[in-house]
Design a protein around this motif. Structure first.
Motif, mmCIF file in Angstrom:
data_model
loop_
_atom_site.group_PDB
_atom_site.id
_atom_site.type_symbol
_atom_site.label_atom_id
_atom_site.label_comp_id
_atom_site.label_asym_id
_atom_site.label_seq_id
_atom_site.Cartn_x
_atom_site.Cartn_y
_atom_site.Cartn_z
ATOM 1 N N UNK A 26 1.042 -0.652 0.010
ATOM 2 C CA UNK A 26 0.122 -0.649 -0.037
ATOM 3 C C UNK A 26 1.074 0.841 -0.149
ATOM 4 N N UNK A 27 2.005 0.866 -0.745
ATOM 5 C CA UNK A 27 2.768 2.551 -0.846
ATOM 6 C C UNK A 27 3.746 2.084 0.327
ATOM 7 N N UNK A 28 3.951 1.375 1.464
ATOM 8 C CA UNK A 28 4.643 1.382 2.573
ATOM 9 C C UNK A 28 6.329 0.214 2.455
ATOM 10 N N UNK A 29 7.142 0.601 3.613
ATOM 11 C CA UNK A 29 7.549 -0.575 3.014
ATOM 12 C C UNK A 29 7.508 -1.035 4.398
ATOM 13 N N UNK A 30 7.846 -2.548 5.539
ATOM 14 C CA UNK A 30 8.453 -2.944 6.558
ATOM 15 C C UNK A 30 9.978 -4.131 6.270
ATOM 16 N N UNK A 31 10.613 -2.979 7.270
ATOM 17 C CA UNK A 31 12.147 -3.491 6.962
ATOM 18 C C UNK A 31 13.110 -2.889 7.988
ATOM 19 N N UNK A 32 12.206 -2.989 9.281
ATOM 20 C CA UNK A 32 12.574 -3.038 10.878
ATOM 21 C C UNK A 32 14.885 -3.674 11.068
ATOM 22 N N UNK A 33 15.069 -3.047 11.062
ATOM 23 C CA UNK A 33 17.348 -3.525 11.227
ATOM 24 C C UNK A 33 17.585 -4.466 11.286
ATOM 25 N N UNK A 34 17.816 -5.245 10.516
ATOM 26 C CA UNK A 34 18.150 -6.427 10.813
ATOM 27 C C UNK A 34 17.413 -7.732 10.625
ATOM 28 N N UNK A 35 15.821 -6.818 10.269
ATOM 29 C CA UNK A 35 14.940 -7.695 10.054
ATOM 30 C C UNK A 35 14.835 -8.881 7.834
ATOM 31 N N UNK A 36 14.388 -9.522 8.160
ATOM 32 C CA UNK A 36 15.133 -10.583 6.851
ATOM 33 C C UNK A 36 14.915 -9.127 5.228
ATOM 34 N N UNK A 37 14.088 -7.892 5.593
ATOM 35 C CA UNK A 37 13.582 -7.211 4.101
ATOM 36 C C UNK A 37 14.627 -5.732 4.173
ATOM 37 N N UNK A 38 14.979 -6.059 5.723
ATOM 38 C CA UNK A 38 16.572 -4.818 6.108
ATOM 39 C C UNK A 38 17.444 -5.745 4.832
ATOM 40 N N UNK A 39 18.031 -6.677 5.522
ATOM 41 C CA UNK A 39 18.885 -7.388 4.785
ATOM 42 C C UNK A 39 18.964 -7.845 3.889
ATOM 43 N N UNK A 40 17.798 -8.210 3.430
ATOM 44 C CA UNK A 40 17.852 -8.162 1.965
ATOM 45 C C UNK A 40 17.715 -6.891 1.306
ATOM 46 N N UNK A 41 17.302 -5.458 1.861
ATOM 47 C CA UNK A 41 17.451 -4.211 0.937
ATOM 48 C C UNK A 41 18.712 -3.726 0.846
ATOM 49 N N UNK A 42 19.705 -4.536 2.312
ATOM 50 C CA UNK A 42 21.427 -3.632 2.589
ATOM 51 C C UNK A 42 22.120 -4.412 0.962
ATOM 52 N N UNK A 43 21.578 -6.102 0.861
ATOM 53 C CA UNK A 43 22.176 -6.679 -0.239
ATOM 54 C C UNK A 43 22.077 -6.185 -1.461
ATOM 55 N N UNK A 44 20.626 -5.724 -2.175
ATOM 56 C CA UNK A 44 20.908 -4.745 -3.130
ATOM 57 C C UNK A 44 21.766 -3.737 -3.355
ATOM 58 N N UNK A 45 21.902 -2.729 -2.025
ATOM 59 C CA UNK A 45 22.241 -1.863 -1.892
ATOM 60 C C UNK A 45 24.082 -2.298 -2.431
ATOM 61 N N UNK A 46 24.107 -3.424 -1.738
ATOM 62 C CA UNK A 46 25.498 -3.138 -2.007
ATOM 63 C C UNK A 46 25.704 -4.158 -3.555
ATOM 64 N N UNK A 47 24.866 -5.182 -3.472
ATOM 65 C CA UNK A 47 24.865 -5.703 -4.878
ATOM 66 C C UNK A 47 25.102 -3.879 -6.872
ATOM 67 N N UNK A 48 24.461 -2.986 -5.896
ATOM 68 C CA UNK A 48 24.057 -1.831 -6.838
ATOM 69 C C UNK A 48 25.359 -1.251 -6.452
ATOM 70 N N UNK A 49 25.874 -1.298 -5.841
ATOM 71 C CA UNK A 49 27.286 -0.462 -5.899
ATOM 72 C C UNK A 49 28.230 -1.367 -6.809
ATOM 73 N N UNK A 50 28.490 -2.417 -6.764
ATOM 74 C CA UNK A 50 29.172 -3.381 -6.545
ATOM 75 C C UNK A 50 29.223 -3.640 -8.386
ATOM 76 N N UNK A 51 28.086 -3.323 -8.969
ATOM 77 C CA UNK A 51 27.805 -3.312 -10.501
ATOM 78 C C UNK A 51 28.353 -1.971 -11.009
ATOM 79 N N UNK A 52 27.836 -0.421 -9.908
ATOM 80 C CA UNK A 52 28.132 0.450 -10.744
ATOM 81 C C UNK A 52 29.528 0.552 -10.721
ATOM 82 N N UNK A 53 29.915 -0.212 -9.875
ATOM 83 C CA UNK A 53 31.225 -0.596 -9.934
ATOM 84 C C UNK A 53 32.738 0.586 -9.472
#
Ligand SMILES: [Zn+2]
Length: 412
Positions: A26-53
């Protein structure tokens, strides 16, 4: 400066991808710190950094960042960023937009081939919202987090241990994340306002002058329990009435005499608590916020004085138990000037305001020149209703980028 610009489409793609992680539908996110979805967001960010060189940097507190290194290896680091965690069922702009705008600023500087006299670092701070420990990442980096706080987290201890394990973090590592302030050139943050002031002022950018201080205490009025039918009103020692009158009077006084401050009576408990008994005691949880030390002191004194007056009027005892006290933190004037210059470069209307909420900037300001901007947002915050127009997000990200360049020119 004219060739330096963010790529709004790239920023939008990243924002939409990130918003899908932990989406509440509904437009929101549920990413409390170090929960599964927050960890997934962190992984996404790291991958983004790697793919941008870009260079990825991680520290023992789980803060991670994209680094664009200066040619001068001994250059200080300018941090820009915010947080990827959210409150439970929170909004998708709070924190996330600040990380992505910072990240886009780093890419824009790189794409323009601009040489900066600093290592530029777009950082995601761990647990800004304090699901585990308030401002865990930024305070660890600033070196203001204590071992005691890690032994007494806001959540229960076993949850804390589990989350640390899942994220591969340890207490020792967290405390070791401190950076020498001498290596830090400053910290700049973009955030949604989470309030209505910018929209009412038709301003595109809010330059934050200070993060307000927070004081709180428990007030207890003690009176006398009596028969609610047979005791005349003027013969009572009604703790409930004293408490209620205090709430009304305090709100009126803050509105009239402390326009930069707010107050909240968040809880009121009467005892014994029955229809037919005059309240013997009333306990109030009160919190107040002010933008500077003077305001904190005078507002607190006025509140206590007001409570005493109510106690006298209704022949009540009064106990005042202080709870938390967080000092207000001014934002660095040189960072505010950089944001002003950026708004002028971009012809964006801006105004100065205080931040009524705590932010990573508040933690960083204790160790290096720090400041933040707000962009207009509606629908409140800490809820899926939270919203910022995309044009406002782009204007904010552009301001952040230009402020980075303006700021590093002024570093001695
Ligand atoms: Zn936030």
């Amino acid at each position: 400066m004219t060739t330096l610009r963010i790529d709004p489409d790239r920023l939008r793609r990243d924002f939409d991808r990130l918003s899908a992680i932990g989406s509440t539908g509904d437009g929101g996110v549920h990413r409390p710190a170090l929960g599964d979805d927050h960890l997934a967001a962190r992984r996404w960010f790291r991958e983004r950094i790697a793919s941008d060189g870009l260079t990825l940097h991680q520290d023992g507190a789980g803060n991670h960042s994209a680094v664009l290194r200066s040619r001068d290896p001994g250059a200080p680091t300018l941090l820009v960023g915010s947080h990827l965690d959210s409150v439970p069922r929170g909004g998708r702009f709070d924190g996330a937009l600040g990380v992505l705008a910072a990240y886009e600023a780093v890419r824009a500087v790189r794409d323009a081939g601009l040489e900066l006299p600093v290592h530029l670092e777009a950082i995601d701070f761990t647990d800004e919202e304090g699901a585990l420990v308030c401002l865990l990442g930024s305070r660890a980096l600033a070196g203001t987090l204590s071992r005691d706080e890690l032994d007494d987290p806001r959540c229960d201890l076993s949850t804390f241990e589990d989350r640390l394990r899942q994220a591969d973090l340890t207490r020792q590592g967290i405390l070791g994340a401190r950076r020498d302030p001498k290596t830090l050139a400053g910290f700049l943050e973009l955030h949604i306002e989470q309030g209505p002031r910018l929209i009412s002022a038709s301003a595109a950018i809010g330059i934050v002058t200070s993060i307000v201080g927070i004081g709180s205490f428990t007030l207890r009025f003690g009176g006398r329990a009596d028969h609610a039918g047979t005791t005349p009103l003027d013969a009572r020692r009604d703790a409930g009435r004293g408490a209620a009158e205090l709430i009304v009077a305090a709100n009126e006084i803050v509105e009239r005499d402390f326009p930069a401050c707010v107050i909240n009576f968040g809880e009121m408990k009467f005892a014994p608590g029955a229809y037919n008994i005059v309240p013997e005691s009333a306990e109030l949880a009160v919190e107040f916020r002010a933008p500077d030390d003077d305001g904190m002191r005078s507002l607190e004194a006025r509140l206590v004085d007001l409570a005493r007056q109510q106690a006298d009027r209704h022949v009540l005892d009064l106990q005042v138990r202080p709870q938390i006290s967080i000092a207000p933190v001014p934002c660095a004037t040189e960072v505010q000037s950089a944001f002003e210059a950026a708004c002028q470069d971009l012809a964006l209307p801006y105004r100065h305001l205080t931040s009524g909420a705590g932010h990573d900037t508040g933690a960083m300001a204790l160790v290096c020149p720090s400041g933040m901007i707000f962009i207009p947002s509606s629908g409140g915050s800490h809820s899926p209703r939270e919203h910022a127009d995309w044009d406002a997000c782009v204007a904010g990200a552009s301001t952040l980028l230009h402020a980075v360049v303006r700021y590093v020119k002024e570093i001695p």
